[in-house]
Structures are given as C-alpha cells and as structure tokens.
Design a protein around this motif. Sequence first.
Motif, mmCIF file in Angstrom:
data_model
loop_
_atom_site.group_PDB
_atom_site.id
_atom_site.type_symbol
_atom_site.label_atom_id
_atom_site.label_comp_id
_atom_site.label_asym_id
_atom_site.label_seq_id
_atom_site.Cartn_x
_atom_site.Cartn_y
_atom_site.Cartn_z
ATOM 1 N N ILE A 1 21.585 5.359 28.009
ATOM 2 C CA ILE A 1 22.902 5.983 28.107
ATOM 3 C C ILE A 1 23.348 6.063 29.562
ATOM 4 N N GLU A 2 24.643 6.330 29.733
ATOM 5 C CA GLU A 2 25.213 6.565 31.053
ATOM 6 C C GLU A 2 26.122 7.788 30.954
ATOM 7 N N VAL A 3 25.871 8.755 31.810
ATOM 8 C CA VAL A 3 26.646 9.992 31.807
ATOM 9 C C VAL A 3 27.578 9.988 33.017
ATOM 10 N N ARG A 4 28.834 10.341 32.811
ATOM 11 C CA ARG A 4 29.776 10.472 33.921
ATOM 12 C C ARG A 4 30.218 11.928 33.995
ATOM 13 N N ARG A 5 29.849 12.568 35.061
ATOM 14 C CA ARG A 5 30.280 13.948 35.282
ATOM 15 C C ARG A 5 30.066 14.301 36.750
ATOM 16 N N GLU A 6 30.798 15.290 37.183
ATOM 17 C CA GLU A 6 30.629 15.801 38.541
ATOM 18 C C GLU A 6 30.625 14.706 39.607
ATOM 19 N N GLY A 7 31.613 13.848 39.535
ATOM 20 C CA GLY A 7 31.826 12.908 40.620
ATOM 21 C C GLY A 7 30.992 11.653 40.626
ATOM 22 N N ARG A 8 30.184 11.456 39.599
ATOM 23 C CA ARG A 8 29.403 10.224 39.606
ATOM 24 C C ARG A 8 28.985 9.779 38.210
ATOM 25 N N ALA A 9 28.665 8.515 38.094
ATOM 26 C CA ALA A 9 28.037 7.982 36.894
ATOM 27 C C ALA A 9 26.533 8.061 37.110
ATOM 28 N N GLY A 10 25.838 8.704 36.190
ATOM 29 C CA GLY A 10 24.401 8.901 36.353
ATOM 30 C C GLY A 10 23.605 8.183 35.296
ATOM 31 N N LEU A 11 22.570 7.486 35.760
ATOM 32 C CA LEU A 11 21.714 6.738 34.855
ATOM 33 C C LEU A 11 20.334 7.376 34.893
ATOM 34 N N PRO A 12 19.762 7.660 33.727
ATOM 35 C CA PRO A 12 18.436 8.278 33.725
ATOM 36 C C PRO A 12 17.370 7.306 34.235
ATOM 37 N N VAL A 13 16.364 7.844 34.901
ATOM 38 C CA VAL A 13 15.219 7.061 35.373
ATOM 39 C C VAL A 13 13.988 7.612 34.646
ATOM 40 N N ASN B 1 19.323 1.089 30.574
ATOM 41 C CA ASN B 1 19.742 2.481 30.501
ATOM 42 C C ASN B 1 20.228 2.780 29.101
#
Lengths: 338, 338, 338, 338
Positions: free
Chosen positions: A252-264, A250
């Motif tokens: 990058i890793e984005v943390r917002r709106e209640g979760r950590a999101g990893l791009p696919v 990954n």
Amino acid sequence: MIRVGVIGTGMIGQDHIRRMTTVLSGVRVTAVTDVDARVAAEVGGRIGAAVHATGAELIADPQVDAVVVCSWGPTHEEYVLASITAGKPVFCEKPLATTQEACLRIVEAEVAHGNRLVQVGYMRRYDFAYRQLKHALDSGQIGAPLLMHCAHRNASVPGHFQKEMSITDSAVHEIDMVRWMFGEEIAAVRVLVPRRNRHGGDLQDPLLLILEMAGGVLVDVEISVNIRYGYDIRGEIVGEDGTVALGVQNPIEVRREGRAGLPVPADWRERFLQAYDVEFQEWIHALAGGGQPLGPSSWDGYAAAVASDAGVEALRSGGRVPVVLAEQPKLYVAEVPA
Amino acid sequence: MIRVGVIGTGMIGQDHIRRMTTVLSGVRVTAVTDVDARVAAEVGGRIGAAVHATGAELIADPQVDAVVVCSWGPTHEEYVLASITAGKPVFCEKPLATTQEACLRIVEAEVAHGNRLVQVGYMRRYDFAYRQLKHALDSGQIGAPLLMHCAHRNASVPGHFQKEMSITDSAVHEIDMVRWMFGEEIAAVRVLVPRRNRHGGDLQDPLLLILEMAGGVLVDVEISVNIRYGYDIRGEIVGEDGTVALGVQNPIEVRREGRAGLPVPADWRERFLQAYDVEFQEWIHALAGGGQPLGPSSWDGYAAAVASDAGVEALRSGGRVPVVLAEQPKLYVAEVPA
Amino acid sequence: MIRVGVIGTGMIGQDHIRRMTTVLSGVRVTAVTDVDARVAAEVGGRIGAAVHATGAELIADPQVDAVVVCSWGPTHEEYVLASITAGKPVFCEKPLATTQEACLRIVEAEVAHGNRLVQVGYMRRYDFAYRQLKHALDSGQIGAPLLMHCAHRNASVPGHFQKEMSITDSAVHEIDMVRWMFGEEIAAVRVLVPRRNRHGGDLQDPLLLILEMAGGVLVDVEISVNIRYGYDIRGEIVGEDGTVALGVQNPIEVRREGRAGLPVPADWRERFLQAYDVEFQEWIHALAGGGQPLGPSSWDGYAAAVASDAGVEALRSGGRVPVVLAEQPKLYVAEVPA
Amino acid sequence: MIRVGVIGTGMIGQDHIRRMTTVLSGVRVTAVTDVDARVAAEVGGRIGAAVHATGAELIADPQVDAVVVCSWGPTHEEYVLASITAGKPVFCEKPLATTQEACLRIVEAEVAHGNRLVQVGYMRRYDFAYRQLKHALDSGQIGAPLLMHCAHRNASVPGHFQKEMSITDSAVHEIDMVRWMFGEEIAAVRVLVPRRNRHGGDLQDPLLLILEMAGGVLVDVEISVNIRYGYDIRGEIVGEDGTVALGVQNPIEVRREGRAGLPVPADWRERFLQAYDVEFQEWIHALAGGGQPLGPSSWDGYAAAVASDAGVEALRSGGRVPVVLAEQPKLYVAEVPA
C-alpha cells in the motif's frame, strides 16, 4: 507424510515447527529436542511430538524420517554428521558449521555416503523476487552479466553482535546468493571501510564488500547493521544489453501529512516470510518424491564459509583476499557449473 | 486433519485439490465428484480419493467432514442446501447461487440450522495488499472514508462471455470487497457507459460503475474486460485526513531497449495465487478449531447477488438503482456492522 | 523584444511580472496598473515600468505591444474587449470572463476583428507530463481512448471559497484539459456527491464529476479541496490497446523512521512552476514571430465556461446536464477538430 | 542586460547560444568566434552578433561583458587566462583545462586578480533533484553521511572515445558532485575492473570507482558507457539515521503489451536540459547583480582535474591513489568548507 525431528526449539526452531505444523502440506513434526529440556518438553507437548534428551537419540528415532537442525551454530557439525551416518536427510540452518574445516568434513562424509542428504538454510534462493531476477538473467534478455550492486540493511542488531558478524552472519547471504545467481564461485573478496555509524558502537558499520566472481563479474555489497529505518535488501545486475533489479514492492501507499509514505519491512522475518515457506515446502516435496534435496548443498555451505572467512581476513588486512576452495566433488558439480 | 469432498473437478476444482493436497496443512481430499464421471475418476484416482456418482452421495459420505463446491453455478444452490441439511461446513466458489432468491433460500436454511456452515469464495479479502489497505483504513490514519476509486481489468475474456458478466462475474468482486472494506451495505448502483472497445465485439466494454455505500462513501469502478496488457487491479480510498491506495508491487524491473519495464500479471490466478492459499488455509484452521467459518458468509453471497442484480438493471435502464435487501438475520450481524 | 503591459499587480500579476522580468527571453514589462494604485506604483517603480491609472490607459499606451490581464475576474471582459478593439494581443488569466455570455461576446469581437488576439491562461497544456500524455495518446500506441480517470486535489482552500468554485475554479482545469487532450467538446456533465469532508465546513467536498466527451469518452474527475496532504493531480487514459497515465515524479526519496517517504507538492504553484514559464515563453515567441497566439483561445475560454456552468447546474439538480455551445466560428475550427 | 561573447560555436556552443537568445532573461549574445570561421559567420549572422577571427579579439571586444568558452578542451586554458587578464567574467565548459597544472595556473591567475571571475560548467549542481538531495542531507534528517552509491550510465559513446575518458569525461561529473555534496575534498581514488562489455570494443567498460572523501565517506560509482537502454544517473546517500536517494521521475507510464513501461532519457541533454538553463540563468543573475559568479570555481575545476588524474592512475596501477592538492587559496575557502 514426511516425519521430521527438530533439534533446537528456540525462536527459529519454533518458527519452523509452526510452519511444518500449521502451514505446509505433507509433513509432521514427530520429535524434538533442545539443550533446554524444559523448552523442548513444552514445545513437544503442544504438538504431540516425542521429546528426546539428545540430538543423537532424536536422529536414531525410527519415527524420524528427516532432521531439521536449528540449534546453536557450534553444534551443527555433530548433528549433520550424525544424520549422514544414519542415512537421514538433514536440513541445517545456516551456517552449515562454524569453520570451513568442519564444513569440508561434512562434504567429505556426504560424498562418502554417495548421495545428497544435506540442505543448508539459505532462504533467498526461494524468494519470489530473487527467483524472478535470476529468471530474467538466465533468459538472456540483459545479456552477459558484468556488475551487481547489492545492499543488505538491518535496522539494528543485538548487543552480542560482533564485528565479524557483519560478514559471517549478514553478508554470507549475499555470498550464497551471488554463487547461485551467477552459477560460479567467488574468486576473491575485498572489504572497504567507510566512516563508522555512531549507532553501531564498536562495530565497524557499515562495510562495503567487493566480491570478484570467477568469471569476472564484480559485486559490491553494502552491509549496514544499524540503518534504523527498517530491513532493506537491494540487488541490481548490470548486463551487456541492459539491467535487471529487485523491484519496488509496496502493498500500500499512504498519503498524509505532506508526503506519500511507503512501508518498509521491519526485519528479515517479514521480508522473507514466504521464502521460508517455499524453502521448506520444496524440501519436503523433494523428500516425499523419494529424491535428494535440491536446495543449497553442503558444498554451498562449505564455499560460503570459505568466502566468508576470506571476507573476515580482508576486513582485517585491508587487502584483496583470494577464495581458495578444495576440489569440488562430482556429487555437486551440476549445481554450480563452471 | 479435515477431510474434504470436492464437487466439481474442472479447472478451479483441480486447482483447489492441488492446493489442499500439496500446499496446505491439516487437510486431505477424501472424495470427489463431477458431472463428467471420467474426469472425476481420473482426478480421484490420482490422489486416492473416493469417486462419487453424485454430489448428494459425496455430501453423505462419512469420510467427508466438509464440502467444497466448484461445480457449474446453477448447481450451487442444491449442493449448498444439501450440505446445510447434512450439517456439514461448505465452501462454495462464487457465486453462492445464480439468483438472489436462491441465495436468500440458503441464508434462511442456514439461519434455521442455527450457526454458520457456509463460506463463499471471495478471495480478495485474503489478499495481503487489500488487507493492508483495510488495516490502514481501520487504523484511522486517513480519517473517515469519502471516496474510493477502483479499476478491475482483464486482459481478455472467453468467447462465451455475456454483456452482464462484466457486472455479475467481474464487478461482483469489487461489490463484495467494498462491503467488507467499509463494513456497510451498498445503497445504490449506477452504470455509466463510455465508447465501446472494438476488441470487445458486442460486449459493452468498458463500464464505469458507481456504488453508493449506505454511509455515503461513493465508489467508482472501471470494469475493462479487454485491456489486453494484462490483469490489473487498482484501489484507492480517499479519507478526510489522507488517502491510502494499493501500492506498486514489482518483483523486478528490467531496463533495456529504451525503457524501464515492469511486469504485469497475466491473469487473476497469478495476481491472487497467495490469496487463494490463505483463504483455504484460514477456512481449514477455523474448521479444525471446531469453530464456524469466518470468511464471506451466505449473507455476503446474498448481498452481493442483490447488488449485482441492481448493477445489471442499472446497465439496462441507465438510471440509479437502489439495492434493497431483506432484513439481516442476527446470525450475520457482527460481520457487516451498520 | 515584446513590450508587455500588466493589468492587475496582485499575487498572480506580480508572479508573471517576475517571470517576464527575470526568467524569460524576449520580453519586457513596460507598463502596469492596478485597482490599488499604491501597489501598482510600488511594482512599477521596482522594474521601471510606466504606471497607469486605468486599464484603458494602459491598453492605449504605445509602449505596450501586448496586454496581460491578471485583475479580478469580473473586470476581465472589459479589458479583453478593449485590447481587441485596440488590435493588441491579450493574455487573460482564467476565467476569460465570469459568464458564458460575456465569453461569447469576446469570441464575437475577436471573430469580427478577423484573427486571433486572445489567449487564456490554462497552463496545464504546457506541463511537460500532460504533453507527454497527449503525445502518447496521439501516437496511437494505446489505440482509441475510451475512459479517463482524473483527480484534482488541493490541500486546502481559502475561507472565501464558495461551493460552486470546486467546479468553476478547480474542475475547470480538467474541463479545459480534456477538450485539448481529446480534441473534441464535452457533451454533458454530471456531478455525484459523496459524504462530506468535515474539514470543508459547508462546502460540498469532495465531488465526483463525470464528463461525457462528444465522441463517447467518459471522464471521471475527483475534486477534493481539503485533502490536507498536499497538491495532487492524477490522470490516466484507458485506450483500446493499453493505458497511459501521468507518472510518478519524485526528485528524491527519503528512508527513515520506518518508512520510505516521497515529497508531495504543497500547491499548484510548485506543481506547475515550469508550465507557467513555458506558457509565457511560447506566447512571447508566437508574438515575436509576428503570428497569432497558439494557446487556449477565447473559444476555449467560452467552451470551458459553458461546461463549467453545466457542472454547476448538475451539482444543483443531481442530473445529467448537456453542454450546449454556440456554433463554432471558423476562426477556431482547427483547434478542436471534430 | 549582460552582453556575452561565445568562443566555440559547435554543438554545445550553439545550444548555449540558443539558451541565451531564446530562453533566458537578461542576456544577449553580442559576439562569436570559432576555429571554423564559416560556422562562426553562419551562427553570428543568424543572431546579429559580431564575428571575430580569434578568441583574443572576442575577449577584447568592448561589446563583450562576459565570455563563454565552448571550444576544444586544449584551448580552454588560453581563453580563460586571457579573460582573467581582461578582467572579464568567464564561463568555461568543463574541463577547465586539460591538465591539473594548467588548472592550477588559472587558479593562480585568478587569485592574483583578487576576486572570482571563472565559473566551470558542472551542471549537476543546478539539477533540481541533486539540489533536493543536498538539501535533505544538509537538513540533517538522515544524520551524518557514511556512504554514497552512484551510477553514471551512457547509452553509448562516440567512436573516438578513449579508455581514460570513462574517468576524465564521465566520472568527473561525480567527482565534482561529491565534493559539492559533502563539502569536502576527495582523499583517494581506486578503480575496480569487472568483465568487459563486448559492446565497448577495446574500452575498459564498465568501471567501478571508489572515492574516499576526506571525512571518511566512501563513494562507489559505476561508470558504464555502453548501457544501451538510455542515459541513467543514480545516487543514494546512506547516513547514520536514514538514507536519501535520487527518486523516480517518470512523466508518464504506459501499459501495453504485457508490461508497464517507463521512459528513460536518451542522453544527458534530455536529463539535464533544465539544469543547463538554471546554471546559465543563475550565472547571468550573479553578474547582473554586479557580483562574482557563485557556481563551480576554478579551484573546483583544478580539484576535479587532480582527482580525475588520480582515477586514471588508479585504473592503470590497480591500487589506491591519494589525491594530493595544492594549498587552497583563501579566495575559495568558503566554497568547500573543511
């Protein structure tokens, strides 16, 4: 400077032309042709390449040192055989040909020619992560392999996608990959059929392929062609002393709106962008050095076709289908050691 | 085809020559020179490039369209100024020059010339993960930035490494990166000093830099130059609506002997291999298109030097040191908007 | 079976009563009291506990072996001192008292009593991950510690949250944690102030605390109290031979709609649920075994108060504020070895 | 306060006694027995419990409200039936009984009794991560399930481990888990056999089980009982709209000596420590509330036995073996809805 002629200037052809024109070293695209003459003229004009009316003309062009075949699958056999006849190296996008008989004719023509001219476009062998996986396996650190778990997931497929293409178009990448990874042939194929995904319409999707390698390694492969969330490729090898798997990548890793999101990745182009670059660069370097291509051979293309046919039959019959190959010519022996 | 002359054929120079000779498209190395004439002759002979006795000769060579400076830092100013005088684009490995005064002289010479000729080798701006980080920030999805946490860890450093080099050689990459990331100048620098790592001998290692951006973002940077386990670069931006961080990138994961193990890059070459390729390819494409270089400018090189000097002073004084820049010439305004 | 009296039956008090009544072994809640007599009566009635009019009455109740103080902070000193006078073990939620002078009076009273009766509710020491972190540090596998990077992020804070509470309420957990982690006192505190988060209104949010440990370890702590995406706690220790960090703990990973999503805890209750259970269970086991409490002592409560006060002063002054402690009584020496 | 009698004070029995004595609320162990009277006397003496000569005596003890059976598998049927006859709730460690016929006799006895008394010790249903997995599935966010991929890896197994135990002892946990996860029965089982791990001696290890759920979901399960690196459990569900998987749970991450290392649990005790606590606590709470046990029922024990037998037959025959169950009594209908 290798001078390349490209047969087929559709989406993939144009991408390879871009690659050879603006990314890679030591190569120039000197000629193009396409079934749609207008497209060929447009593409050729843009890069200053000769535009030929037919593939045969392009192959005969003295300004063409090597041929890249990106045309419609049913035309592959003709262009690859013509290139062999002309004694010119030819890079053929997968499949090598649309039937195993046609693939075998190419193998025989190349054997008659006496050395390797053909390379088939299985790009996973050039992906950094798969290479690290193979490197870890070959280093012996996980011991002898016993099992491999794979998943091959496409977000969606085009409307013209046929039932068998989950095997012949998608799973065929795993078929080539495991032959390369374990250095041995596939002995038999089964296909197990779960509940059908409603997003797949009439397709039998997903599928679970079971590949038995000649040495006893068992490989399970999930093929999903409507996974919707993106393009996702997994692989884990279980050995006697440990396991090795494709890792998490990954940027990058984005943390917002209640979760950590990893791009696919959205699709295979994004996932394998660099693998395509490496694939072509190594091909060009091999030719520039005066040698034979070192990548997937016509034998690999033939063996993949036979295993893929076995998969299609297994999907129809529900049973275990052995993979029966012709005797391997000496020309290819070093590549997939028994 | 851009014809490049390379000044300095040491380790980095040879690596860039390899890149331009065997990896990238649209470029040819036509001339080389080095303070060690024998090395220059050997390298030049191998690739069929002219071998010049001096940098001045190389810059004057009509077969050289653009210059790459990889020589010893104290010589950079002379070669970059000479390239500007000759009106030739010049790619200069960092630092642009060894003092901020010298950097400013280059800025002034370029401004007098009237358009951009100089690019400085800050490769992080070309790294895919840093670009994704900036892309996520610029997209607004985490809101306005408030803080950034960075770590810059080297496994070890050579014996000649001096105390100040933790700032001038290592942290300077973060100094350039944050200016680019946030599109604004650094306002002040502090350096906090923890316990000393015994592996660092006389070095003050590690350090904790605090960079205050002009707009109030605060950046903390761990600089460790004896971390031993590998090369490791971290970055996380805290915004008003969320965070974005450099992610985990493990091509493979091995499980054996009681743990799951993830490989760590050995050094910056391994970590930034592709960034260097992209950096040079984009530079070549910009020149080939007849335009100015788009990468880090001489202003960026100057601003990094001033901030780096402030860091050295902060390390000595223990206090907060403002970063005071000359007025920014219009030529560079678009690059780091206020 | 330890019989516990609970002073303060608000949210936290009720949660600890639930814990002692339905989760933990070896304990019974036999008495309660609250400033709101109706709430105390309701809670006491539900579990069959005596309801007292005042904390003093509760402490004097012969059916109460040990006291738990969960009342409003300004009342803590009175109840803890009364428990010491009664010779009864007392578990006091943080803070031990609202001023360092009050904390010191408690320390002195306990020293006069002659053995430990007081435990303060710093629950991180009971969190499995923090314990593993300390275990890895103490094992010597990363060598002597040099730096620690922390982040303490709350999704949001209540309306009555005051500026100083980012230090006295939030950062105080890191203050206690690093004293325990490194087994030494904090020598000085700085607070650096970045741009203000608009979601924080008048609060100075976020903050960057710099804690200097007595032995030279430097700790940076991001305190964000409006991070919005959830509750997030980070910690990484940099040692001479490697690093150890709090790891990734995702019970599940969901892949849909273009990304892989990892859940983030909503608040500290979710993150430290098990730590609270362990904290109370170990306290009960220590008392049941007839021994003294082993958790955070009144000295720890006092030292945290002094460091927290130094942080508040550092926030006001912008400078480096030393942490000056009274001489440590022998009763506590073993806990924080020099 | 539930008073529990424990039959079997070996390793697992002693662990459950520790749990009920020092960890959980609302329970007391009042009686024990064991085939080895000396061990029973030692354990009983330590906790002040009555020591009975036989299981029958223990079940009849009026100081015993509920029975926990941790004795040797072949004795389970007798003790569970006797508990039903006595009208006492009984928690039986898996397996419920060693044959499906015996399990069915227990089902019939319980049905004759008229309400649920029996709970079987399948602890995965109490694991936080598995519960989150089921919660995500049931929430509908990944759509209807199609496939599930599982792995069940033990570092090693004791010398007395028999070939069939990979199914009856290890895979049986996945057999129970998927019935609970998907709320439906297993329709058929296959077992595929890869190369044999040399560390497994005569064992057929690893195995690849294929479970067909009644509704068409296909589950593949790797069973490895000599994986050597630790205890590792994986699960990923593929649905029509996305996937959900057991996540990464690393309390810490250590970076040293060239790699980032993540700890792996040594065995199932470490991995499922908390699940056992929750399992017993919920059982005790259900009994304390005067209700029936809510956990895995004797029907679940029976259904697992039938599927496990089908697995053993599939391993022998190499074919697909249907799972044929008796008609489900109404007493259990709510638990596994069609």
